[in-house]
Design an enzyme around this catalytic site. Structure first.
Site, PDB file in Angstrom:
ATOM      1  N   TYR A   1     -24.406  -3.960 -58.921  1.00  0.00           N
ATOM      2  CA  TYR A   1     -23.851  -4.976 -59.775  1.00  0.00           C
ATOM      3  C   TYR A   1     -22.740  -4.150 -60.777  1.00  0.00           C
ATOM      4  CZ  TYR A   1     -26.404  -9.289 -59.718  1.00  0.00           C
ATOM      5  OH  TYR A   1     -26.914 -10.523 -59.436  1.00  0.00           O
TER       6      TYR A   1
ATOM      7  N   ASP B   1     -32.449 -10.103 -58.684  1.00  0.00           N
ATOM      8  CA  ASP B   1     -31.793 -11.446 -58.814  1.00  0.00           C
ATOM      9  C   ASP B   1     -32.390 -12.390 -57.678  1.00  0.00           C
ATOM     10  OD1 ASP B   1     -29.859 -12.977 -59.617  1.00  0.00           O
ATOM     11  OD2 ASP B   1     -28.565 -12.567 -58.144  1.00  0.00           O
TER      12      ASP B   1
ATOM     13  N   ASP C   1     -35.227 -15.767 -58.358  1.00  0.00           N
ATOM     14  CA  ASP C   1     -35.016 -17.280 -58.156  1.00  0.00           C
ATOM     15  C   ASP C   1     -35.860 -17.735 -57.045  1.00  0.00           C
ATOM     16  OD1 ASP C   1     -32.660 -17.269 -59.815  1.00  0.00           O
ATOM     17  OD2 ASP C   1     -31.413 -18.105 -58.254  1.00  0.00           O
TER      18      ASP C   1
ATOM     19  N   LYS D   1     -36.034  -1.258 -50.575  1.00  0.00           N
ATOM     20  CA  LYS D   1     -35.656  -1.349 -49.112  1.00  0.00           C
ATOM     21  C   LYS D   1     -35.378   0.163 -48.925  1.00  0.00           C
ATOM     22  CE  LYS D   1     -34.412  -3.822 -45.455  1.00  0.00           C
ATOM     23  NZ  LYS D   1     -35.563  -4.327 -44.743  1.00  0.00           N
TER      24      LYS D   1
ATOM     25  N   ASP E   1     -37.700  -7.452 -47.830  1.00  0.00           N
ATOM     26  CA  ASP E   1     -37.769  -8.741 -46.738  1.00  0.00           C
ATOM     27  C   ASP E   1     -39.023  -9.118 -46.527  1.00  0.00           C
ATOM     28  OD1 ASP E   1     -37.999  -6.221 -45.646  1.00  0.00           O
ATOM     29  OD2 ASP E   1     -37.341  -6.682 -43.691  1.00  0.00           O
TER      30      ASP E   1
HETATM   31  C1  IPM Z   1     -29.049 -14.123 -63.487  1.00  0.00           C
HETATM   32  C2  IPM Z   1     -27.648 -14.725 -63.090  1.00  0.00           C
HETATM   33  C3  IPM Z   1     -26.586 -13.704 -63.171  1.00  0.00           C
HETATM   34  C4  IPM Z   1     -26.948 -12.628 -62.425  1.00  0.00           C
HETATM   35  C5  IPM Z   1     -25.072 -14.235 -62.838  1.00  0.00           C
HETATM   36  C6  IPM Z   1     -24.974 -15.274 -63.749  1.00  0.00           C
HETATM   37  C7  IPM Z   1     -24.134 -12.885 -63.051  1.00  0.00           C
HETATM   38  O1  IPM Z   1     -27.546 -15.275 -61.630  1.00  0.00           O
HETATM   39  O2  IPM Z   1     -29.150 -13.737 -64.699  1.00  0.00           O
HETATM   40  O3  IPM Z   1     -29.822 -13.921 -62.652  1.00  0.00           O
HETATM   41  O4  IPM Z   1     -26.537 -12.396 -61.044  1.00  0.00           O
HETATM   42  O5  IPM Z   1     -27.499 -11.490 -62.930  1.00  0.00           O
HETATM   43 MN    MN Z   2     -29.791 -14.787 -60.654  1.00  0.00          MN
END
Ligand code: IPM
Ligand code: MN
Length: 373
Positions: free
Chosen positions: A142, A245, A249, A189, A221
């Site tokens: 990032y 990240d 999710d 990884k 993975d």
């Molecule tokens: C998160 C979000 C952020 C990230 C974005 C909005 C830049 O997805 O907080 O996980 O990728 O870190």
């Molecule tokens: Mn995110």
């Protein structure tokens, strides 16, 4: 006690849900005799519209002075279709993380009994899941050097990590696991990436200081698959920024609703609390978004202040709202008289103020059903 809280409602449904979290905090302030002083600040698409900058200096200043930051959501669909735009809302959040050195993103994932039916995964797979994800937040791909060539035909993003950057979050993860099941899974990884090899070497070394904690290694993975096949096997997950990240999710599906997941981003001197969900543009301004993740972020913030009892009061109110089915449409379904965002917030706040006495009243008043008071 008196606390100054920087409030960054942000974009999309951010302002609506953050308002409900403030209602919950105001109720806590009244019952437990605290003062929460809110300092509102801009970040994201709304800040670009107002100032041209996704993270105005003033916002950084307000955040640095505050005891904690309550954040809503960031982003706007008008930026999504044009990746070439140089100024983007997300840069605000990334810069804030870097500026305040919020290096550790802590993301609890629990399967709420009342919501298991909403998960696309089978009940027996997710029931009892309780995971704490530690995602490194201020380094890795990032924040590495990045560039697109002049002819637009190639691009690169550099991923780099130092031993120090890995160590500080690793210690937090090991310490947290000691009040849980004493297990840390490092996801990397390292069969491919140099940075992952450094993670593995560094974390293995640190593990020696935590003799009662089991350290498990898993490739990203494979972890993505195991998380869905057998989430109960995980306790604390430790991972770098980009993998974290994605894993965060993915894990949000397990809880039955992303509308309930809160997370904290912690540094040495600052801490930010926010829902895991995004801006939900389709719901913006309609008073239908689920405010519980934002309300639970406020509870996490109180825990961070050491106000356990106060945080519990919010969590109990959230549980009660789920028990009584005073929920938004993402949980209840569109055709089953869902409650509005603001009504869920009202209920949570009333419940914190009045507790058990008025259950039935709440149910009747807030669900809009016939009132037998
Ligand atoms: C998160 C979000 C952020 C990230 C974005 C909005 C830049 O997805 O907080 O996980 O990728 O870190
Ligand atoms: Mn995110």
């Amino acid at each position: 006690m008196k606390y100054t809280i920087a409030v960054i409602p942000g974009d999309g449904i951010g302002p609506e849900v953050t308002n409900q979290a403030k209602k919950a905090l105001d109720a806590v302030a009244e019952v437990y005799d605290h003062i929460f002083l809110y300092k509102e600040a801009q970040m994201g698409s709304c800040a670009i519209d107002a100032t041209g900058n996704p993270l105005p200096e003033k916002t950084i200043e307000i955040c640095k002075k505050a005891d904690a930051i309550l954040f809503g959501a960031i982003g706007d669909p008008k930026y999504d279709n044009d990746p070439s735009l140089r100024i983007r809302p997300e840069q605000g959040l990334l810069r804030l993380r870097k500026e305040l050195d919020l290096f550790s993103n802590i993301n609890p994932v629990k399967a709420y009994d009342q919501l298991i039916k909403n998960s696309p995964l089978r009940r027996e797979i997710i029931k009892g899941t309780d995971i704490l994800i530690f995602r490194e937040l201020t380094a890795g791909i990032y924040f590495g050097k990045k560039e697109t060539s002049k002819d637009g035909k190639s691009a690169y993003d550099v991923c780099s990590y130092s031993v120090d950057e890995i160590s500080r979050i690793a210690h937090l993860a090991f310490k947290a696991s000691q009040s849980r099941k004493n297990k840390v899974t490092l996801i990397d990884k390292s069969n491919v990436l140099e940075t992952s090899k450094l993670w593995r070497k560094t974390v293995t070394e640190i593990a020696k200081q935590y003799k009662n904690v089991e350290l498990e290694h898993m490739y990203a993975d494979n972890a993505a698959m195991k998380l869905i096949l057998n989430p109960k096997k995980f306790d604390v997950i430790l991972t770098e920024n980009f993998i974290g990240d994605i894993i965060s999710d993915e894990a949000s599906v397990i809880s039955g609703s992303i509308g309930l997941l809160a997370s904290s981003s912690i540094g040495e001197d600052n801490a930010l609390f926010a829902p895991v969900h995004g801006t939900f543009p389709e719901a913006t301004g309609k008073d239908i978004a689920n405010p519980l993740a934002s309300i639970l972020s406020a509870a996490m913030m109180l825990e961070h202040f050491g106000l356990e009892e106060e945080a519990d009061a919010i969590k109990r109110a959230v549980e009660k709202s789920l028990d009584l089915n005073i929920s938004t449409q993402d949980i209840k379904g569109k055709n089953k008289y869902p409650a509005a965002t603001s009504k869920v917030g009202d209920f949570i706040s009333d419940y914190i103020l009045n507790q058990e006495d008025s259950n039935i009243n709440f149910m009747n008043i807030h669900a809009g059903q016939s009132t037998i008071i």
